[in-house]
Design a protein around this motif. Structure first.
Motif, short mmCIF file in Angstrom:
data_model
loop_
_atom_site.label_atom_id
_atom_site.label_comp_id
_atom_site.label_asym_id
_atom_site.label_seq_id
_atom_site.Cartn_x
_atom_site.Cartn_y
_atom_site.Cartn_z
N GLU A 78 31.83 -6.43 0.77
CA GLU A 78 32.17 -7.24 -0.40
C GLU A 78 31.21 -6.88 -1.53
O GLU A 78 29.99 -6.96 -1.37
N VAL A 79 31.79 -6.50 -2.67
CA VAL A 79 30.99 -6.05 -3.81
C VAL A 79 31.60 -6.64 -5.08
O VAL A 79 32.81 -6.53 -5.30
N SER A 80 30.76 -7.25 -5.91
CA SER A 80 31.26 -7.73 -7.20
C SER A 80 31.63 -6.52 -8.05
O SER A 80 30.89 -5.54 -8.13
N ALA A 81 32.81 -6.61 -8.68
CA ALA A 81 33.33 -5.48 -9.46
C ALA A 81 32.41 -5.17 -10.63
O ALA A 81 31.84 -6.08 -11.26
N THR A 82 32.28 -3.89 -10.96
CA THR A 82 31.31 -3.43 -11.96
C THR A 82 31.50 -4.05 -13.34
O THR A 82 30.51 -4.44 -13.98
N PRO A 83 32.74 -4.19 -13.86
CA PRO A 83 32.86 -4.74 -15.23
C PRO A 83 32.54 -6.23 -15.32
O PRO A 83 32.39 -6.77 -16.41
N VAL A 84 32.44 -6.91 -14.17
CA VAL A 84 32.29 -8.35 -14.18
C VAL A 84 30.90 -8.74 -14.65
O VAL A 84 29.89 -8.15 -14.25
N VAL A 89 35.78 0.84 11.59
CA VAL A 89 35.00 1.44 10.50
C VAL A 89 35.58 0.98 9.17
O VAL A 89 36.79 1.02 8.96
N THR A 90 34.70 0.54 8.27
CA THR A 90 35.11 0.16 6.92
C THR A 90 35.04 1.39 6.02
O THR A 90 33.99 2.04 5.92
N ARG A 91 36.14 1.69 5.38
CA ARG A 91 36.19 2.82 4.44
C ARG A 91 36.40 2.30 3.02
O ARG A 91 37.12 1.33 2.82
N GLY A 92 35.74 2.92 2.07
CA GLY A 92 35.92 2.57 0.67
C GLY A 92 34.74 1.85 0.05
O GLY A 92 34.74 1.61 -1.17
N TYR A 93 33.72 1.50 0.85
CA TYR A 93 32.58 0.77 0.30
C TYR A 93 31.76 1.67 -0.62
O TYR A 93 31.35 2.77 -0.25
N ILE A 94 31.53 1.19 -1.84
CA ILE A 94 30.62 1.83 -2.79
C ILE A 94 29.70 0.74 -3.31
O ILE A 94 30.12 -0.16 -4.03
N GLY A 95 28.44 0.79 -2.92
CA GLY A 95 27.49 -0.23 -3.31
C GLY A 95 26.93 0.00 -4.70
O GLY A 95 27.13 1.06 -5.31
N HIS A 96 26.21 -1.00 -5.20
CA HIS A 96 25.59 -0.88 -6.52
C HIS A 96 24.42 0.08 -6.50
O HIS A 96 24.10 0.70 -7.52
N ASP A 97 23.75 0.20 -5.35
CA ASP A 97 22.56 1.05 -5.23
C ASP A 97 22.94 2.29 -4.44
O ASP A 97 23.25 2.21 -3.24
N PRO A 98 22.91 3.47 -5.07
CA PRO A 98 23.30 4.69 -4.35
C PRO A 98 22.39 5.00 -3.17
O PRO A 98 22.77 5.76 -2.27
N ASP A 99 21.18 4.42 -3.17
CA ASP A 99 20.25 4.64 -2.07
C ASP A 99 20.22 3.46 -1.10
O ASP A 99 19.34 3.39 -0.23
#
Length: 347
Positions: free
Chosen positions: A133-139, A305-315
């Motif tokens: 679960e990730v808050s959308a970037t434009p929000v 396996v969860t696919r599609g996760y892109i977090g706010h922190d690349p590291d």
């Protein structure tokens, strides 16, 4: 949403704990028990704070609802927003409801969704699932609740599932409502649950009263997001959860302020099965929890396996590790009888 506490607490819930007196009830009205929130950081160096009213030492369940997190409104440029990497669940359903903002959801059932205000998203873990679960970037603002419900023993090893529903907002005396689970105010949600439940967003107009005809077989909880609210004459502060037991047919909500009040009502038939709840797992004994943890750490196919996760922190983490189990045996939760205790407050 995950429980990100590195040391998930255990709760001993005797039914006769001392408390401090509360406000008097309305004459002839329902008794009301107040459950206060505890603050929980939702991970990361700029952790978003959530306010957790269930589970608590005071009360562990309302119907099958076993987890109530309330957050925002948060400026995500300050808090960092929501960024929860893939994490597991067993034996429960997650119910996501937003007031403001957007959250991107991915799970191992190959479900991918953007959660927006006014739409309920319900994920059934069954025997096992993992999701992010990730808050959308434009929000810029994030504001909402996440609820968990326990699956009964006969259904808890079933398949993964994801349900989505946009309930109609209806006008009622005293304000407006959206019923997203169960039946209330003449509205019925098509979303499937495994025990009888109800959940609704309520908006009560300034200076007005909203009267709810409720199922007497259900116990109920009223979570106040904002506004000056009295439930049966008892003041319920923002972020508090007001509990009423079974046997009630009517609940009266009074907005004594000059701005609209925003509330969430939950309820259901008392859940009577013994459960063990630790971190993101619900089982029936310590051995099951231990097994779930081992399987998650071993990348077992139980969770997929969860696919599609892109977090706010690349590291940042790509997958949440499980905390260490406590040294003691985790025991089933003991919930008090479904009767409100108006003289009880545990801070």
């Amino acid at each position: 949403m995950s429980n990100l506490d590195p040391n998930p607490p255990e709760y001993d819930l005797p039914s006769d704990q001392p408390g401090t007196p509360m406000n008097p009830q309305c004459e002839g009205g329902a008794d009301v028990e107040i459950i206060t929130a505890r603050e929980v950081p939702l991970g990361g160096p700029r952790a978003m704070t959530v306010y957790r009213t269930l589970p608590q030492r005071q009360r562990s369940l309302i119907g099958a609802f076993c987890f109530v997190d309330h957050y925002g409104p948060d400026d995500v440029s300050v808090t960092g927003g929501m960024d929860v990497p893939p994490h597991p669940h067993t034996g429960l359903q997650t119910v996501t409801w937003l007031f403001e903002g957007e959250v991107t959801h991915h799970d191992s059932g190959d479900n991918h969704a953007v959660v927006v205000p006014g739409e309920v998203n319900l994920m059934t873990a069954g025997a096992g699932i993992c999701h992010s679960e990730v808050s959308a970037t434009p929000v810029t603002t994030l504001h909402g609740v996440q609820l968990w419900t326990v699956l009964p023993d006969k259904d808890r090893n079933g398949p993964r599932r994801f349900d989505h529903y946009e309930p109609e907002q209806i006008s009622v005396e005293g304000g407006r409502a959206r019923v997203f689970l169960g039946e209330l105010l003449g509205q019925s949600s098509p979303v499937s649950t495994f025990t009888p439940l109800v959940a609704a967003e309520l908006r009560v107009n300034p200076g007005e009263t909203m009267t709810l005809e409720v199922n007497p077989d259900h116990e109920h909880g009223l979570l106040v997001d904002s506004g000056d609210i009295q439930l049966e004459g008892v003041t319920v502060a923002p972020r508090e959860l007001a509990y009423t037991g079974t046997g009630e047919t009517t609940l009266r909500l009074r907005n004594t302020g000059d701005t609209q009040a925003l509330l969430i009502l939950i309820g259901g038939e008392p859940f009577t099965e013994d459960i063990v709840m630790w971190w993101n797992f619900i089982g029936r004994d310590h051995a099951e929890i231990e097994k779930f943890r081992e399987q998650w750490e071993a990348h077992d196919e139980r969770f997929g396996v969860t696919r599609g996760y892109i977090g706010h922190d690349p590291d940042g983490l790509y997958r949440l590790p499980a905390p260490k189990l406590p040294n003691s045996v985790i025991k089933p939760r003991v919930n008090p009888e479904p009767t409100a205790r108006p003289d009880l407050r545990i801070d």
